[in-house]
Write a protein that holds these residues in place. Structure first.
Motif: not given
Ligand code: MN
Length: 234
Positions: A71, A78, A115, A210-211, A229
């Motif tokens: 990330y 993102l 981003r 998201s992560v 991710i």
């Protein structure tokens, strides 16, 4: 010895796998087309009639199929943009639309990671887009399929699933400027060359990532790409 010519070791050659072979396509530059699908232009609140434009990412932003994207720093927004990737085996200046397909080695599935918060902040103060678009690991790209095998796709479903749910879905036929037109236009601005790749714009449905998210992309007749991710790089 060739290596003695350099004062530091040269960077490794960025490359993309070729499907079904042990061969690699060496990447010279990554060009990206902005605003090439009407529904995505609408969701970004932009002028539908403006011609598309181009921006670039560094070649070493490529992430292979099955890879993990850390990330990236400095963003809270993102986004994924699934795109048809065109890989050039030759180039030139002022390439005509009807000669453009002759420059194409093959096609793949890529993600123009963005981003979004930083891109929009740059846009709003008329600064360049690199910080929003051209960061490390920002260009995942699946294995290429040679045009000699699959031809030159002009239609077919393009989609992205996030954690199993469809987030982006469109058709290559919805591109405002088709692939030969993108190549021709870009070749008026720069001399294109073998190894250049072009990410050709995204359909609507871009959303935050998201992560831990698993992104699975597919373009009918072209191929697939899966990336995960991961946590931020240390
Ligand atoms: Mn894009």
């Amino acid at each position: 010895m060739a290596e003695d010519r350099y004062v530091i070791p040269p960077a490794p050659q960025a490359a993309i796998a070729v499907q079904g072979t042990s061969k690699l396509f060496p990447v010279r530059r990554i060009w990206c087309v902005g605003r090439n699908y009407l529904e995505h232009i609408k969701e970004m609140g932009q002028d539908e009639r403006a011609p598309p434009f181009f921006f670039a990412k560094p070649a070493d932003a490529i992430v292979p199929d099955g890879g993990t994207v850390p990330y990236p720093p400095l963003t809270k927004d993102l986004h994924h943009e699934v795109e048809l990737v065109v890989a050039l085996k030759s180039g030139g200046r002022n390439i005509s639309v009807n000669k453009a397909n002759d420059c194409i080695y093959g096609y793949g599935v890529g993600i123009d990671l963005t981003r979004r918060d930083l891109q929009i902040a740059s846009r709003d103060i008329k600064r360049p887009w690199e910080i929003g678009k051209a960061f490390d690991h920002s260009a995942p790209c699946g294995a290429l399929r040679p045009a000699a095998e699959i031809g030159h796709p002009t239609k077919g479903k393009i989609m992205l699933r996030g954690n199993g749910k469809i987030r982006q879905e469109g058709d290559l036929a919805q591109m405002i400027w088709n692939v030969p037109e993108c190549i021709s236009k870009l070749s008026e601005m720069v001399a294109l060359a073998a190894g250049d790749i072009i990410m050709t714009g995204t359909p609507s449905g871009v959303t935050p990532i998201s992560v831990g998210d698993k992104l699975e992309c597919e373009i009918e007749g072209v191929g697939k790409l899966t990336v995960t991710i991961g946590p931020p790089a240390k």
